[in-house]
Design an enzyme around this catalytic site. Structure first.
Site, PDB file in Angstrom:
ATOM      1  N   CYS A   1      -4.670  -6.874  -2.174  1.00 45.10           N
ATOM      2  CA  CYS A   1      -5.414  -7.773  -3.298  1.00 45.10           C
ATOM      3  C   CYS A   1      -6.595  -6.808  -3.847  1.00 45.10           C
ATOM      4  O   CYS A   1      -7.048  -5.781  -3.315  1.00 45.10           O
ATOM      5  CB  CYS A   1      -6.250  -8.538  -2.069  1.00 45.10           C
ATOM      6  SG  CYS A   1      -7.278  -9.689  -2.740  1.00 45.10           S
ATOM      7  N   LEU A   2      -6.724  -7.309  -5.179  1.00 45.97           N
ATOM      8  CA  LEU A   2      -7.675  -6.659  -6.146  1.00 45.97           C
ATOM      9  C   LEU A   2      -9.046  -6.630  -5.394  1.00 45.97           C
ATOM     10  O   LEU A   2      -9.831  -5.793  -5.838  1.00 45.97           O
ATOM     11  CB  LEU A   2      -7.567  -7.132  -7.376  1.00 45.97           C
ATOM     12  CG  LEU A   2      -6.144  -7.097  -8.085  1.00 45.97           C
ATOM     13  CD1 LEU A   2      -6.222  -7.788  -9.267  1.00 45.97           C
ATOM     14  CD2 LEU A   2      -6.020  -5.566  -8.242  1.00 45.97           C
TER      15      LEU A   2
ATOM     16  N   HIS B   1      -6.612 -17.954  -2.563  1.00 45.49           N
ATOM     17  CA  HIS B   1      -7.848 -17.464  -3.082  1.00 45.49           C
ATOM     18  C   HIS B   1      -8.449 -19.054  -3.503  1.00 45.49           C
ATOM     19  O   HIS B   1      -9.893 -18.955  -3.310  1.00 45.49           O
ATOM     20  CB  HIS B   1      -7.468 -16.628  -4.234  1.00 45.49           C
ATOM     21  CG  HIS B   1      -7.509 -15.347  -4.016  1.00 45.49           C
ATOM     22  ND1 HIS B   1      -8.496 -14.477  -3.318  1.00 45.49           N
ATOM     23  CD2 HIS B   1      -6.739 -14.213  -4.183  1.00 45.49           C
ATOM     24  CE1 HIS B   1      -8.018 -13.156  -3.143  1.00 45.49           C
ATOM     25  NE2 HIS B   1      -7.005 -13.070  -3.826  1.00 45.49           N
TER      26      HIS B   1
ATOM     27  N   GLY C   1      -1.308 -10.579 -10.070  1.00 43.19           N
ATOM     28  CA  GLY C   1      -2.088 -11.768  -9.993  1.00 43.19           C
ATOM     29  C   GLY C   1      -3.594 -11.772 -10.021  1.00 43.19           C
ATOM     30  O   GLY C   1      -4.138 -10.682  -9.828  1.00 43.19           O
TER      31      GLY C   1
ATOM     32  N   HIS D   1      -0.497 -16.407  -2.648  1.00 48.59           N
ATOM     33  CA  HIS D   1      -1.543 -15.423  -2.077  1.00 48.59           C
ATOM     34  C   HIS D   1      -2.743 -16.071  -3.236  1.00 48.59           C
ATOM     35  O   HIS D   1      -4.012 -16.206  -2.762  1.00 48.59           O
ATOM     36  CB  HIS D   1      -1.351 -14.090  -2.696  1.00 48.59           C
ATOM     37  CG  HIS D   1      -2.323 -13.070  -2.456  1.00 48.59           C
ATOM     38  ND1 HIS D   1      -2.401 -11.940  -1.842  1.00 48.59           N
ATOM     39  CD2 HIS D   1      -3.583 -12.809  -3.537  1.00 48.59           C
ATOM     40  CE1 HIS D   1      -3.497 -11.178  -2.086  1.00 48.59           C
ATOM     41  NE2 HIS D   1      -4.251 -11.789  -3.051  1.00 48.59           N
TER      42      HIS D   1
ATOM     43  N   GLN E   1     -12.088 -14.561  -7.818  1.00 50.12           N
ATOM     44  CA  GLN E   1     -12.243 -12.903  -7.793  1.00 50.12           C
ATOM     45  C   GLN E   1     -12.903 -12.465  -8.904  1.00 50.12           C
ATOM     46  O   GLN E   1     -13.390 -11.350  -8.859  1.00 50.12           O
ATOM     47  CB  GLN E   1     -10.727 -12.517  -8.038  1.00 50.12           C
ATOM     48  CG  GLN E   1      -9.957 -12.806  -6.741  1.00 50.12           C
ATOM     49  CD  GLN E   1      -8.613 -12.169  -6.804  1.00 50.12           C
ATOM     50  OE1 GLN E   1      -7.637 -12.745  -7.588  1.00 50.12           O
ATOM     51  NE2 GLN E   1      -8.273 -10.999  -6.197  1.00 50.12           N
TER      52      GLN E   1
HETATM   53  O1  K1U Z   1      -4.899 -11.784  -6.114  1.00 50.61           O
HETATM   54  C1  K1U Z   1      -4.872 -10.471  -6.291  1.00 50.61           C
HETATM   55  O2  K1U Z   1      -5.620  -9.862  -5.410  1.00 50.61           O
HETATM   56  C2  K1U Z   1      -4.005  -9.619  -6.905  1.00 50.61           C
HETATM   57  C3  K1U Z   1      -2.842  -9.005  -5.970  1.00 50.61           C
HETATM   58  C4  K1U Z   1      -1.618 -10.017  -5.946  1.00 50.61           C
HETATM   59  C5  K1U Z   1      -0.621  -9.712  -4.961  1.00 50.61           C
HETATM   60  C6  K1U Z   1      -0.083  -8.438  -4.437  1.00 50.61           C
HETATM   61  C7  K1U Z   1       0.799  -8.327  -3.657  1.00 50.61           C
HETATM   62  C8  K1U Z   1       1.442  -9.399  -3.058  1.00 50.61           C
HETATM   63  C9  K1U Z   1       0.814 -10.739  -3.262  1.00 50.61           C
HETATM   64  C10 K1U Z   1      -0.062 -10.950  -4.306  1.00 50.61           C
HETATM   65  C11 K1U Z   1      -2.234  -7.740  -6.621  1.00 50.61           C
HETATM   66  O3  K1U Z   1      -1.809  -7.779  -7.599  1.00 50.61           O
HETATM   67  S1  K1U Z   1      -2.539  -6.461  -5.672  1.00 50.61           S
HETATM   68  C12 K1U Z   1      -1.936  -4.920  -6.763  1.00 50.61           C
HETATM   69  C13 K1U Z   1      -0.504  -5.214  -6.763  1.00 50.61           C
HETATM   70  O4  K1U Z   1       0.585  -5.682  -5.986  1.00 50.61           O
HETATM   71  C14 K1U Z   1       0.429  -4.361  -7.654  1.00 50.61           C
HETATM   72  C15 K1U Z   1      -0.359  -3.709  -8.828  1.00 50.61           C
HETATM   73  C16 K1U Z   1       0.465  -3.050  -9.642  1.00 50.61           C
HETATM   74  C17 K1U Z   1       1.818  -3.262  -9.591  1.00 50.61           C
HETATM   75  C18 K1U Z   1       2.723  -3.711  -8.761  1.00 50.61           C
HETATM   76  C19 K1U Z   1       1.845  -4.504  -7.885  1.00 50.61           C
HETATM   77 ZN    ZN Z   2      -6.026 -11.319  -3.746  1.00 48.97          ZN
END
Ligand code: K1U
Ligand code: ZN
Length: 174
Positions: A94-95, A140, A45, A136, A50
């Site tokens: 979270c990125l 943001h 996401g 999530h 962000q």
């Molecule tokens: O909004 C963001 O920071 C993105 C975030 C979203 C999210 C992750 C986990 C639970 C809820 C929302 C991410 O994408 S973090 C990276 C991540 O979870 C992931 C990356 C690659 C493959 C699978 C998952």
């Molecule tokens: Zn996030």
């Protein structure tokens, strides 16, 4: 185009974003950039703030099977219209808070209304990782991070780690 992702703490990640007024070519290009940035990270996401764009727009693709076709989604002005009483706990990341994770409990299922990039009103129920992710991302848009759902000690520890990460990156940009 891949855009740089802001790292917490940043005042832009604490602000409530105003709605998108109309679907224009600029918004469609922004949606494409957000998907490029999300897949490149990689993430499931991404929300406008962000990448420093203070607009109510999010992208998601929570397809689990790497063999399955991707399901990119761009949601403009998303609103939760219904949440289940049943909760679900997921270890969120979270990125904007790299390499930090914490368990967050949220409604297990939500119904969300949004405008798509054709300007059409859409409404859909999400569950599983999709439900966690859409909540999530909407957080943001309201200046809220997953660490705002956890205890103050762990939140402070993560914030200090991120302050150090930003200092180190500023000293030695990759
Ligand atoms: O909004 C963001 O920071 C993105 C975030 C979203 C999210 C992750 C986990 C639970 C809820 C929302 C991410 O994408 S973090 C990276 C991540 O979870 C992931 C990356 C690659 C493959 C699978 C998952
Ligand atoms: Zn996030």
């Amino acid at each position: 185009m891949i855009r740089p992702i802001l790292i917490h703490p940043d005042p832009r990640l604490k602000k409530v974003c105003p709605p998108v007024e109309s679907i224009t070519d600029e918004i469609r290009a922004l949606g494409r950039d957000m998907l490029d940035t999300m897949y490149d990270a990689p993430g499931v996401g991404l929300a406008g703030p962000q990448i420093g764009v203070m607009k109510r727009i999010i992208t998601m693709d929570c397809t689990k099977d790497p063999e399955a076709a991707p399901q990119p989604m761009v949601l403009v002005n998303p609103e939760i219209t219904w949440s289940s009483d049943e909760g679900s706990t997921y270890e969120e990341g979270c990125l904007s808070i790299p390499d930090q994770y914490a368990e967050v409990e949220r409604p297990a299922r939500v119904r969300v209304r949004w405008t798509d990039l054709e300007g059409q009103e859409r409404e859909q129920e999400f569950d599983g990782l999709w439900a966690t992710c859409v909540q999530h991302e909407i957080d943001h848009l309201n200046g809220k991070l997953f660490i705002d759902h956890i205890g103050p000690l762990k939140r402070q520890m993560i914030t200090r780690k991120m302050q150090k990460l930003k200092r180190d990156r500023a000293r030695d940009p990759a």
